[in-house]
Write a protein that holds these residues in place. Structure first.
Motif, PDB file in Angstrom:
ATOM      1  N   TYR A 161       0.975  -1.520   0.009  1.00 26.33           N
ATOM      2  CA  TYR A 161      -0.092  -0.131   0.041  1.00 26.33           C
ATOM      3  C   TYR A 161       0.645   1.088  -0.133  1.00 26.33           C
ATOM      4  CZ  TYR A 161      -4.637  -1.972   0.365  1.00 26.33           C
ATOM      5  OH  TYR A 161      -6.032  -2.607   0.280  1.00 26.33           O
ATOM      6  N   GLY A 162       1.957   1.265   0.778  1.00 31.11           N
ATOM      7  CA  GLY A 162       2.797   2.584   0.692  1.00 31.11           C
ATOM      8  C   GLY A 162       3.876   2.671  -0.462  1.00 31.11           C
ATOM      9  N   ALA A 163       4.169   1.627  -1.001  1.00 34.61           N
ATOM     10  CA  ALA A 163       4.904   1.574  -2.119  1.00 34.61           C
ATOM     11  C   ALA A 163       4.750   2.608  -3.234  1.00 34.61           C
ATOM     12  CB  ALA A 163       5.183   0.040  -2.754  1.00 34.61           C
ATOM     13  N   LEU A 164       6.030   3.396  -3.765  1.00 33.21           N
ATOM     14  CA  LEU A 164       5.478   4.433  -4.474  1.00 33.21           C
ATOM     15  C   LEU A 164       5.852   3.640  -6.237  1.00 33.21           C
ATOM     16  CD1 LEU A 164       7.667   7.365  -3.306  1.00 33.21           C
ATOM     17  CD2 LEU A 164       5.140   7.027  -3.108  1.00 33.21           C
ATOM     18  N   GLY A 165       6.324   2.798  -6.236  1.00 33.54           N
ATOM     19  CA  GLY A 165       6.649   1.954  -7.398  1.00 33.54           C
ATOM     20  C   GLY A 165       5.766   0.768  -7.659  1.00 33.54           C
ATOM     21  N   GLY A 168       5.224  -2.851  -5.145  1.00 31.33           N
ATOM     22  CA  GLY A 168       3.807  -3.100  -4.762  1.00 31.33           C
ATOM     23  C   GLY A 168       3.349  -4.638  -5.166  1.00 31.33           C
ATOM     24  N   ARG A 169       3.593  -4.859  -6.530  1.00 34.38           N
ATOM     25  CA  ARG A 169       3.113  -5.992  -7.146  1.00 34.38           C
ATOM     26  C   ARG A 169       4.001  -7.299  -6.357  1.00 34.38           C
ATOM     27  NH1 ARG A 169       3.711  -4.819 -11.914  1.00 34.38           N
ATOM     28  NH2 ARG A 169       5.758  -5.327 -12.226  1.00 34.38           N
ATOM     29  N   MET A 170       5.351  -6.970  -6.127  1.00 32.81           N
ATOM     30  CA  MET A 170       6.128  -8.104  -5.641  1.00 32.81           C
ATOM     31  C   MET A 170       5.380  -8.299  -4.035  1.00 32.81           C
ATOM     32  SD  MET A 170       9.923  -6.967  -6.940  1.00 32.81           S
ATOM     33  CE  MET A 170      10.594  -7.032  -5.384  1.00 32.81           C
ATOM     34  N   ASN A 171       5.130  -7.376  -3.266  1.00 31.81           N
ATOM     35  CA  ASN A 171       4.754  -7.400  -1.860  1.00 31.81           C
ATOM     36  C   ASN A 171       3.220  -8.185  -1.937  1.00 31.81           C
ATOM     37  OD1 ASN A 171       6.553  -6.459   0.332  1.00 31.81           O
ATOM     38  ND2 ASN A 171       6.757  -4.893  -1.177  1.00 31.81           N
ATOM     39  N   LYS A 172       2.519  -7.980  -2.988  1.00 35.15           N
ATOM     40  CA  LYS A 172       1.218  -8.448  -2.977  1.00 35.15           C
ATOM     41  C   LYS A 172       1.252  -9.918  -3.103  1.00 35.15           C
ATOM     42  CE  LYS A 172      -3.188  -8.325  -3.845  1.00 35.15           C
ATOM     43  NZ  LYS A 172      -4.272  -8.549  -2.783  1.00 35.15           N
ATOM     44  N   THR A 173       2.523 -10.323  -4.148  1.00 32.99           N
ATOM     45  CA  THR A 173       2.702 -11.817  -4.322  1.00 32.99           C
ATOM     46  C   THR A 173       3.052 -12.455  -2.997  1.00 32.99           C
ATOM     47  OG1 THR A 173       3.302 -11.052  -6.646  1.00 32.99           O
ATOM     48  CG2 THR A 173       4.081 -13.358  -5.700  1.00 32.99           C
ATOM     49  N   GLN A 174       3.840 -11.592  -2.278  1.00 34.81           N
ATOM     50  CA  GLN A 174       4.385 -12.280  -0.995  1.00 34.81           C
ATOM     51  C   GLN A 174       3.282 -12.514  -0.135  1.00 34.81           C
ATOM     52  OE1 GLN A 174       7.659 -13.333  -1.553  1.00 34.81           O
ATOM     53  NE2 GLN A 174       8.247 -12.935   0.448  1.00 34.81           N
ATOM     54  N   ALA A 175       2.453 -11.341  -0.102  1.00 33.81           N
ATOM     55  CA  ALA A 175       1.387 -11.285   0.953  1.00 33.81           C
ATOM     56  C   ALA A 175       0.429 -12.563   0.675  1.00 33.81           C
ATOM     57  CB  ALA A 175       0.460 -10.188   1.180  1.00 33.81           C
ATOM     58  N   THR A 176       0.016 -12.719  -0.665  1.00 31.56           N
ATOM     59  CA  THR A 176      -0.632 -13.883  -0.936  1.00 31.56           C
ATOM     60  C   THR A 176      -0.218 -14.948  -0.783  1.00 31.56           C
ATOM     61  OG1 THR A 176      -1.700 -12.568  -2.776  1.00 31.56           O
ATOM     62  CG2 THR A 176      -2.060 -14.727  -2.910  1.00 31.56           C
ATOM     63  N   ALA A 177       1.019 -15.407  -0.871  1.00 32.07           N
ATOM     64  CA  ALA A 177       1.764 -16.622  -0.375  1.00 32.07           C
ATOM     65  C   ALA A 177       1.493 -16.921   0.982  1.00 32.07           C
ATOM     66  CB  ALA A 177       3.193 -16.750  -0.784  1.00 32.07           C
TER      67      ALA A 177
END
Length: 76
Positions: free
Chosen positions: A29-33, A37-46
């Motif tokens: 949510y806080g990522a500017l790039g 953001g996408r990489m953290n969404k993928t991590q969170a999903t896992a």
């Protein structure tokens, strides 16, 4: 910030995974790039999938982002 491989999350407690999930959501949510953001969404999903497999409650993504730490453990 340290990389957590999502290949095998069985060595982490459910409490740790929940913390990782919240931190990755907050960082997304806080990522500017878009890539970060996408990489953290993928991590969170896992993390969420592993928590669900264990029968643990997975909070709403937006709620998790509010309590997580930007760039905290489990985020990228």
């Amino acid at each position: 910030m340290s990389y957590i491989s999502t290949d095998d999350l069985s060595s982490f407690s459910s409490e740790e995974l929940l913390s990782f999930y919240c931190n990755a959501a907050s960082t997304d949510y806080g990522a500017l790039g878009h890539t970060k953001g996408r990489m953290n969404k993928t991590q969170a999903t896992a993390y969420a999938v592993e928590l669900d497999k264990r029968g643990e409650f997975v909070p709403d993504y937006g709620d998790a982002a509010k309590v997580g730490s930007f760039n905290g453990r489990g985020s990228l």
